[in-house]
Structures are given as C-alpha cells and as structure tokens.
Design a protein around this motif. Sequence first.
Motif, PDB file in Angstrom:
ATOM      1  N   GLN A   2       0.829  -1.208   0.000  1.00  0.00           N
ATOM      2  CA  GLN A   2       0.000   0.000   0.000  1.00  0.00           C
ATOM      3  C   GLN A   2       0.862   1.256   0.000  1.00  0.00           C
ATOM      4  O   GLN A   2       0.564   2.218  -0.694  1.00  0.00           O
ATOM      5  CB  GLN A   2      -0.951  -0.009   1.203  1.00  0.00           C
ATOM      6  CG  GLN A   2      -1.940   1.144   1.194  1.00  0.00           C
ATOM      7  CD  GLN A   2      -2.841   1.131  -0.042  1.00  0.00           C
ATOM      8  OE1 GLN A   2      -3.359   0.092  -0.424  1.00  0.00           O
ATOM      9  NE2 GLN A   2      -3.006   2.268  -0.674  1.00  0.00           N
ATOM     10  N   ARG A   3       1.961   1.233   0.779  1.00  0.00           N
ATOM     11  CA  ARG A   3       2.859   2.395   0.809  1.00  0.00           C
ATOM     12  C   ARG A   3       3.459   2.647  -0.567  1.00  0.00           C
ATOM     13  O   ARG A   3       3.586   3.788  -0.995  1.00  0.00           O
ATOM     14  CB  ARG A   3       3.969   2.187   1.832  1.00  0.00           C
ATOM     15  CG  ARG A   3       3.529   2.470   3.257  1.00  0.00           C
ATOM     16  CD  ARG A   3       4.715   2.471   4.155  1.00  0.00           C
ATOM     17  NE  ARG A   3       5.421   1.209   4.038  1.00  0.00           N
ATOM     18  CZ  ARG A   3       5.762   0.428   5.039  1.00  0.00           C
ATOM     19  NH1 ARG A   3       5.507   0.791   6.257  1.00  0.00           N
ATOM     20  NH2 ARG A   3       6.371  -0.708   4.833  1.00  0.00           N
ATOM     21  N   GLU A   4       3.840   1.578  -1.249  1.00  0.00           N
ATOM     22  CA  GLU A   4       4.425   1.725  -2.581  1.00  0.00           C
ATOM     23  C   GLU A   4       3.401   2.331  -3.544  1.00  0.00           C
ATOM     24  O   GLU A   4       3.731   3.218  -4.333  1.00  0.00           O
ATOM     25  CB  GLU A   4       4.905   0.365  -3.093  1.00  0.00           C
ATOM     26  CG  GLU A   4       5.609   0.452  -4.419  1.00  0.00           C
ATOM     27  CD  GLU A   4       6.099  -0.899  -4.923  1.00  0.00           C
ATOM     28  OE1 GLU A   4       6.560  -0.935  -6.057  1.00  0.00           O
ATOM     29  OE2 GLU A   4       6.010  -1.896  -4.191  1.00  0.00           O
ATOM     30  N   GLY A  62      -0.590  -9.008  -9.226  1.00  0.00           N
ATOM     31  CA  GLY A  62       0.847  -8.928  -8.990  1.00  0.00           C
ATOM     32  C   GLY A  62       1.609  -9.790  -9.967  1.00  0.00           C
ATOM     33  O   GLY A  62       1.117 -10.114 -11.057  1.00  0.00           O
ATOM     34  N   TYR A  63       2.800 -10.138  -9.583  1.00  0.00           N
ATOM     35  CA  TYR A  63       3.689 -10.928 -10.423  1.00  0.00           C
ATOM     36  C   TYR A  63       4.122 -12.184  -9.679  1.00  0.00           C
ATOM     37  O   TYR A  63       4.460 -12.135  -8.506  1.00  0.00           O
ATOM     38  CB  TYR A  63       4.953 -10.138 -10.767  1.00  0.00           C
ATOM     39  CG  TYR A  63       4.695  -8.915 -11.587  1.00  0.00           C
ATOM     40  CD1 TYR A  63       4.763  -8.964 -12.975  1.00  0.00           C
ATOM     41  CD2 TYR A  63       4.400  -7.692 -10.986  1.00  0.00           C
ATOM     42  CE1 TYR A  63       4.530  -7.843 -13.742  1.00  0.00           C
ATOM     43  CE2 TYR A  63       4.164  -6.567 -11.736  1.00  0.00           C
ATOM     44  CZ  TYR A  63       4.238  -6.641 -13.119  1.00  0.00           C
ATOM     45  OH  TYR A  63       4.007  -5.532 -13.862  1.00  0.00           O
ATOM     46  N   ARG A  84       3.791  -8.007  -5.201  1.00  0.00           N
ATOM     47  CA  ARG A  84       2.800  -7.034  -5.670  1.00  0.00           C
ATOM     48  C   ARG A  84       3.486  -5.718  -6.019  1.00  0.00           C
ATOM     49  O   ARG A  84       2.822  -4.736  -6.320  1.00  0.00           O
ATOM     50  CB  ARG A  84       1.735  -6.808  -4.594  1.00  0.00           C
ATOM     51  CG  ARG A  84       0.863  -8.004  -4.354  1.00  0.00           C
ATOM     52  CD  ARG A  84      -0.251  -7.667  -3.367  1.00  0.00           C
ATOM     53  NE  ARG A  84      -0.888  -8.855  -2.895  1.00  0.00           N
ATOM     54  CZ  ARG A  84      -0.624  -9.442  -1.738  1.00  0.00           C
ATOM     55  NH1 ARG A  84       0.249  -8.944  -0.921  1.00  0.00           N
ATOM     56  NH2 ARG A  84      -1.265 -10.535  -1.384  1.00  0.00           N
ATOM     57  N   ARG A  85       4.794  -5.700  -5.955  1.00  0.00           N
ATOM     58  CA  ARG A  85       5.529  -4.472  -6.234  1.00  0.00           C
ATOM     59  C   ARG A  85       5.294  -4.029  -7.673  1.00  0.00           C
ATOM     60  O   ARG A  85       5.135  -4.848  -8.578  1.00  0.00           O
ATOM     61  CB  ARG A  85       7.022  -4.670  -6.017  1.00  0.00           C
ATOM     62  CG  ARG A  85       7.340  -4.921  -4.564  1.00  0.00           C
ATOM     63  CD  ARG A  85       8.805  -5.043  -4.350  1.00  0.00           C
ATOM     64  NE  ARG A  85       9.057  -5.395  -2.964  1.00  0.00           N
ATOM     65  CZ  ARG A  85      10.255  -5.496  -2.447  1.00  0.00           C
ATOM     66  NH1 ARG A  85      11.322  -5.269  -3.191  1.00  0.00           N
ATOM     67  NH2 ARG A  85      10.404  -5.822  -1.188  1.00  0.00           N
ATOM     68  N   GLU A  90      12.645  -5.699  -8.403  1.00  0.00           N
ATOM     69  CA  GLU A  90      13.191  -5.218  -7.134  1.00  0.00           C
ATOM     70  C   GLU A  90      13.216  -6.338  -6.107  1.00  0.00           C
ATOM     71  O   GLU A  90      14.143  -6.447  -5.306  1.00  0.00           O
ATOM     72  CB  GLU A  90      12.369  -4.045  -6.594  1.00  0.00           C
ATOM     73  CG  GLU A  90      12.589  -2.751  -7.319  1.00  0.00           C
ATOM     74  CD  GLU A  90      11.711  -1.630  -6.775  1.00  0.00           C
ATOM     75  OE1 GLU A  90      10.975  -1.841  -5.781  1.00  0.00           O
ATOM     76  OE2 GLU A  90      11.768  -0.530  -7.352  1.00  0.00           O
ATOM     77  N   ARG A  91      12.188  -7.175  -6.104  1.00  0.00           N
ATOM     78  CA  ARG A  91      12.117  -8.296  -5.162  1.00  0.00           C
ATOM     79  C   ARG A  91      13.237  -9.291  -5.430  1.00  0.00           C
ATOM     80  O   ARG A  91      13.875  -9.792  -4.506  1.00  0.00           O
ATOM     81  CB  ARG A  91      10.750  -8.983  -5.249  1.00  0.00           C
ATOM     82  CG  ARG A  91      10.618 -10.204  -4.374  1.00  0.00           C
ATOM     83  CD  ARG A  91      10.707  -9.856  -2.896  1.00  0.00           C
ATOM     84  NE  ARG A  91      10.543 -11.047  -2.079  1.00  0.00           N
ATOM     85  CZ  ARG A  91      11.225 -11.274  -0.966  1.00  0.00           C
ATOM     86  NH1 ARG A  91      12.087 -10.400  -0.514  1.00  0.00           N
ATOM     87  NH2 ARG A  91      11.030 -12.380  -0.295  1.00  0.00           N
TER      88      ARG A  91
END
Length: 192
Positions: A2-4, A62-63, A84-85, A90-91
């Motif tokens: 959510q923050r992202e 997401g991915y 879900r980024r 990045e993950r």
Amino acid sequence: MQRELDRQREKLNKELGHYQAALERLRERGDAGGAAELEAKLAEIENSLQDVESRAANVRTGYVYVISNIGAFGDRIVKIGMTRRLEPLERVYELSGAAVPFRFDVHALIFSKDAVGLEAELHRHFASQRVNQVNSRKEFFYATPVEVRDALHRFAGQHLIEFTEEPQALEWRASRNGGAGGTAPPGGVLTR
C-alpha cells in the motif's frame, strides 16, 4: 504494498500537476505543437494513475516469479514466489542480497490478476517437490524452470512476460573460471 502504491500515486499526481501547469502556459503563448506534446504526456500519466488505482483496488494482482541460483542451490532447484511491487525485479534483487553468494537468475515473470492464487496453485502442483517440507514459507522446489513453464501452460489467463530456460549465472560461472585471480577446481569451489 500500500505504501508503494501511495508513493507512486503521489509521484504521478505531482507530475500531473507540473504538466498541467506547463500545458496552460503553452496554450496561453499559443504554442500548439508544444501543447500537443504535453497533452500526449498527460494522457500517459493519467493511464499510469489508472493502473495504480486498479492495482490498489485489486490486492490479488501482482507478479509470480520463478528464479534460481545454481551457485547456491544447484541446477535443479527453483524458487516460486510472488510480489505485488510495481517493479517486480526489485524483489529478485532484494533476494540476491548478502544471504546468498551469487545473484538469482529470473526464469519466468508472470503478471496475473490473481497472483496470490497462481502462486498457491504452483505451490500445490509442486508440493511433493518442496525442498523444506516443514516450513511452507520457504518457496524452493526440486524442479527445473522448464517444468514450471510446462505447469504454467495448464493455468489459463496468465501473461508470461519473460521466460529463460538456462540461467545466466554470470557471477557463478566467472567464479568457477577463476574470476578475480583465483582458480576453480572441477568441483567449482574457488581457491586462492
């Protein structure tokens, strides 16, 4: 997550405001060509905002990724995870941190409206091949990337963004070939 999404929304809204102000100035000066360029950019930003809003509304989107690290785990173990980024790699970069000697290779990156469900389905499919049978949070499986790709074909509605059968394993291969001045014996352990 959510923050992202909130950060991305804030960034896009700020960018939108800048472009709208610049567009007004161009229109006041009568610069039709410049205004047309900015209108096209505004449309892109608005589309990006809609994407962020739809992702926020659907927390299952997401991915799912399939990665390996032959230098750390060998050539028959993959990790099947999800993120879900907004920037899924990045993950993978995060996982390639100090806890493993070499970077992970990405074999598959799948966008899904139900990434949570797809990941669970793949985990069920490969359950008997799970490396850690005690801790289900450890998402490593005795499988090849091709076996995972074949399983993915059974699940309809998935968007395979990327698939690579052979890992690059650049750091591991360089280390085996004596990178940084060392020599690598046939077993692959670098000695100095």
